[in-house]
Design a protein around this motif. Structure first.
Motif, PDB file in Angstrom:
ATOM      1  N   ILE A   6     -19.950  -9.449  23.606  1.00 59.53           N
ATOM      2  CA  ILE A   6     -19.099  -9.573  22.587  1.00 59.53           C
ATOM      3  C   ILE A   6     -17.586  -9.204  22.862  1.00 59.53           C
ATOM      4  O   ILE A   6     -17.378  -8.220  23.271  1.00 59.53           O
ATOM      5  N   VAL A   7     -16.649 -10.043  22.776  1.00 58.11           N
ATOM      6  CA  VAL A   7     -15.394  -9.920  22.720  1.00 58.11           C
ATOM      7  C   VAL A   7     -14.802  -9.893  21.280  1.00 58.11           C
ATOM      8  O   VAL A   7     -14.930 -10.965  20.622  1.00 58.11           O
ATOM      9  N   VAL A   8     -13.976  -8.922  20.965  1.00 55.78           N
ATOM     10  CA  VAL A   8     -13.497  -8.828  19.556  1.00 55.78           C
ATOM     11  C   VAL A   8     -12.042  -9.267  19.940  1.00 55.78           C
ATOM     12  O   VAL A   8     -11.167  -8.574  20.675  1.00 55.78           O
ATOM     13  N   ALA A   9     -11.574 -10.517  19.432  1.00 49.34           N
ATOM     14  CA  ALA A   9     -10.365 -10.969  19.804  1.00 49.34           C
ATOM     15  C   ALA A   9      -9.324 -10.589  18.803  1.00 49.34           C
ATOM     16  O   ALA A   9      -9.317 -11.232  17.614  1.00 49.34           O
ATOM     17  N   GLY A  10      -8.196  -9.961  19.364  1.00 51.14           N
ATOM     18  CA  GLY A  10      -7.127  -9.592  18.398  1.00 51.14           C
ATOM     19  C   GLY A  10      -7.694  -8.230  17.602  1.00 51.14           C
ATOM     20  O   GLY A  10      -7.526  -8.090  16.379  1.00 51.14           O
ATOM     21  N   THR A  74     -15.455 -13.743  29.580  1.00 54.57           N
ATOM     22  CA  THR A  74     -17.029 -12.846  29.797  1.00 54.57           C
ATOM     23  C   THR A  74     -17.570 -13.064  28.357  1.00 54.57           C
ATOM     24  O   THR A  74     -18.757 -12.673  28.357  1.00 54.57           O
ATOM     25  N   ALA A  75     -17.071 -13.692  27.433  1.00 59.21           N
ATOM     26  CA  ALA A  75     -17.778 -13.804  26.096  1.00 59.21           C
ATOM     27  C   ALA A  75     -19.015 -14.662  25.889  1.00 59.21           C
ATOM     28  O   ALA A  75     -18.872 -15.743  26.367  1.00 59.21           O
ATOM     29  N   ALA A  96      -8.985 -22.021  26.237  1.00 56.77           N
ATOM     30  CA  ALA A  96      -8.555 -21.753  27.664  1.00 56.77           C
ATOM     31  C   ALA A  96      -9.250 -20.714  28.310  1.00 56.77           C
ATOM     32  O   ALA A  96      -9.384 -21.250  29.773  1.00 56.77           O
ATOM     33  N   HIS A  97      -9.976 -19.927  27.820  1.00 55.59           N
ATOM     34  CA  HIS A  97     -10.654 -18.778  28.675  1.00 55.59           C
ATOM     35  C   HIS A  97     -12.076 -18.603  28.330  1.00 55.59           C
ATOM     36  O   HIS A  97     -12.669 -17.966  29.414  1.00 55.59           O
ATOM     37  N   ALA A  98     -12.610 -18.952  27.048  1.00 59.12           N
ATOM     38  CA  ALA A  98     -13.923 -18.531  26.831  1.00 59.12           C
ATOM     39  C   ALA A  98     -14.724 -19.524  27.234  1.00 59.12           C
ATOM     40  O   ALA A  98     -14.352 -20.904  27.315  1.00 59.12           O
TER      41      ALA A  98
END
Length: 331
Positions: A6-10, A74-75, A96-98
């Motif tokens: 899990i990525v918490v974005a912001g 990594t998400a 762009a990244h996920a």
């Protein structure tokens, strides 16, 4: 997705609180945040408290701290917690990244964030979500939840519901997130009043003139929503159509009615108050502004919501924190 990354974005106040609870439950969590917040957590860990008596320390080693959006690579699951004005920018970073298969859940205030994410991420799974409680960042890794309520996410992904449901974060689902988000927005119309008053939420809501201003905003919004054919969700046991009536009651009767609807810590303040104090842009355009915009679509005016939006804009421009207005100043 039994053990998603899990990525918490912001990750601000809400993101750090939610991410901290997930990490404490053993989830693999990355907080993508500003260096100021990352430094506080590196030095002190995460200290999560709440009006329910939660007092939880999560060591910095229990999660990953990142300031580079490349961490999105990594998400398996991205929780978007940025302010609404930054939604499209964050969506472009996710694109762009996920990984292309990573699910995206909006945990933001306002009505249109999931739609904005879908527009930028047309081939990815995007779900709307709603966080009912407020969290204040007290510095040095401390985050305090000052109101009650259970998070809600869009139905259809039970794997995500299981992944996000951990102790102190019991997630519910709904097939009608538009109703849920409008129901939350009706409550959030108080954010601006609290910010303008400079009072705690408890102090402000004990004063009938402030409650009558909130009731007037809600009446305007409910009238326009009825024209639009939208029936907002009730966040508590009290039907949403009765909120303005309850708010206008004399204070002793209001206390009796409100006691069963929501719990508010005596220290709690709105996130918009925190934005003014920290000289940050607010989400007024996504709250009162959404009511004004919807009314305009039907040729209607909502003068109280419009006046409150103007007052917040003036406070933002002044850059001096809460203007400590009185209710009469907004009439």
């Amino acid at each position: 997705m039994s053990e998603p990354r899990i990525v918490v974005a912001g990750a601000g106040s809400i993101g750090c609180y939610v991410g901290g609870l997930l990490a404490a439950a053993g989830r693999h969590v990355t907080l993508l945040c500003r260096e100021r917040i990352a430094a506080g957590i590196r030095d002190h860990g995460l200290h999560l408290t709440s009006l329910d008596g939660l007092d939880l320390h999560v060591g910095a080693g229990a999660l990953t701290l990142a300031t580079d959006p490349q961490a999105l690579a990594t998400a398996d699951l991205v929780l978007v917690t940025v302010k609404s004005g930054a939604t499209r920018e964050m969506a472009r970073l996710i694109a762009a990244h996920a990984p292309s298969e990573a699910a995206v859940v909006s945990l933001q205030n306002g009505i249109g964030n999931a739609a904005a994410l879908r527009a930028e991420l047309p081939h990815r799974p995007v779900l709307a979500g709603m966080i009912p409680f407020n969290v204040v960042h007290a510095g040095e890794g401390r985050f305090h939840r000052g109101t009650s309520g259970a998070p809600v996410i869009e139905a259809g992904r039970p794997d995500l519901t299981r992944a996000l449901s951990v102790p102190h974060l019991a997630v519910e689902t709904s097939a009608d997130m538009a109703a849920v988000l409008w129901g939350k927005l009706l409550i959030n119309l108080n954010n601006a009043l609290n910010a303008l008053s400079g009072l705690t939420l408890h102090e402000q809501l004990q004063q009938r003139p402030w409650r009558k201003l909130l009731a007037a905003q809600q009446r305007e919004a409910l009238s326009v929503l009825a024209i639009a054919g939208t029936k907002p969700w009730s966040m508590g046991p009290l039907p949403v159509r009765l909120l303005p009536w309850v708010l206008r009651l004399p204070t002793p009767l209001f206390r009796m009615m409100a006691r069963s609807a929501v719990r508010i810590d005596r220290r709690a303040r709105s996130s918009m108050w925190e934005d003014l104090e920290r000289r940050r842009p607010t989400e007024i355009d996504e709250l009162q502004g959404a009511v004004v915009d919807l009314a305009a679509r039907f040729g209607r005016d909502v003068p109280v919501n419009r006046r409150v939006r103007e007052a917040i804009k003036q406070a933002e421009a002044a850059g001096a924190g809460s203007p400590h207005l009185r209710p009469v100043d907004l009439r």
